[in-house]
Design an enzyme around this catalytic site. Structure first.
Site, mmCIF file in Angstrom:
data_model
loop_
_atom_site.group_PDB
_atom_site.id
_atom_site.type_symbol
_atom_site.label_atom_id
_atom_site.label_comp_id
_atom_site.label_asym_id
_atom_site.label_seq_id
_atom_site.Cartn_x
_atom_site.Cartn_y
_atom_site.Cartn_z
ATOM 1 N N ASP A 103 0.846 -1.205 0.000
ATOM 2 C CA ASP A 103 0.000 0.000 0.000
ATOM 3 C C ASP A 103 0.875 1.247 0.000
ATOM 4 O O ASP A 103 2.034 1.209 0.444
ATOM 5 C CB ASP A 103 -0.887 0.017 1.248
ATOM 6 C CG ASP A 103 -1.877 -1.135 1.264
ATOM 7 O OD1 ASP A 103 -2.170 -1.677 0.188
ATOM 8 O OD2 ASP A 103 -2.338 -1.487 2.362
HETATM 9 N N1 URA Z 1 -1.312 -6.009 3.730
HETATM 10 C C1 URA Z 1 -1.803 -4.748 3.766
HETATM 11 O O1 URA Z 1 -2.857 -4.506 4.343
HETATM 12 N N2 URA Z 1 -1.108 -3.784 3.154
HETATM 13 C C2 URA Z 1 0.082 -3.986 2.535
HETATM 14 O O2 URA Z 1 0.692 -3.046 2.017
HETATM 15 C C3 URA Z 1 0.596 -5.301 2.513
HETATM 16 C C4 URA Z 1 -0.123 -6.296 3.118
#
Ligand code: URA
Length: 238
Positions: A103
């Site tokens: 993310d």
């Molecule tokens: N899980 C998440 O919620 N975000 C990420 O960036 C990676 C795994």
């Protein structure tokens, strides 16, 4: 391989541009300017210079980055700069892709490669390549939450429960947030945040510390990257 072909394969431009770079004296081998684009070079262990910068030859690109917050894992980012902008132009030109995504606000270990088959092997749910995440949670992480994450929680849009391969409460940080180390072998969208929410807590910060056998090196600062020479260092399955 001809020197111009080496540069072309490593992302230094069109064939014509690579020939021009060499002919105009911008390329060195072992510190000596080589201005013949058609000289034969052995690519095994080859390191060449372009405009004073040192480049090791890699038939396939495999890159480890410490992703900083505030960057999207997309070639066409919508709201924040792209992680691809943190790579030098020759690597972007080689069309490297991230191996899975993090993310925008997640930090830590992110891999890039131009090897499509490797991306497939490392992201396939069948291979169960473990990824380790350090989540800083709003509420204390109790034993009951840990047990729920290990037993499996149901996410909103998916009836099949997802479980963590490992879950450990790592204690309260100086910021008052509560540490949770989660190991996952799948890579569903926002998986850590959604699993933690389903277990009754909330992720305020997320960092990936390991991918397969590879641990993010302490000395690699946010936004920095390095070459990896061998995909087997990530997972024997690779
Ligand atoms: N899980 C998440 O919620 N975000 C990420 O960036 C990676 C795994």
């Amino acid at each position: 391989m001809k020197l111009a072909q080496v540069l072309f394969s490593q992302g230094f431009g069109t064939r014509r541009e690579c020939e021009g770079l060499i002919a105009s004296g911008h390329v060195t081998l072992a510190g000596r300017v080589i201005d013949d684009p058609y000289v034969d070079v052995d690519t095994d262990g080859l390191v060449f210079g372009v405009r004073g910068e040192r480049w090791p030859y890699h038939a396939r690109a495999l890159i480890l980055m410490n992703k900083p917050a505030g960057h999207e894992c997309s070639q066409k980012p919508r709201h924040h700069p792209s992680v691809y902008g943190l790579l030098p132009p020759p690597l972007r030109r080689r069309d490297v892709q991230t191996i899975g995504r993090l993310d925008e606000d997640t930090t830590g270990l992110l891999l890039f490669t131009d090897d499509g088959a490797l991306i497939h092997r490392l992201t396939s749910p069948k291979r169960h390549v473990p990824k380790v995440y350090e989540a800083a949670c709003r509420h204390p992480v109790g034993d009951e939450q840990v047990q729920r994450l290990l037993a499996g929680v149901t996410l909103l849009d998916d009836p099949v429960p997802v479980r963590a391969a490992a879950a450990v409460a790592t204690g309260e940080g100086a910021d008052g947030l509560h540490g949770l180390r989660l190991t996952l072998t799948e890579g569903k969208y926002h998986q850590v945040k959604r699993m933690v929410a389903a277990a009754g807590n909330r992720v305020e910060r997320l960092h990936r510390s390991a991918f397969g056998a590879l641990v993010l090196p302490d000395e690699l600062g946010p936004g920095q990257w390095r070459w990896l020479d061998d995909a087997a260092a990530i997972s024997p399955a690779a």
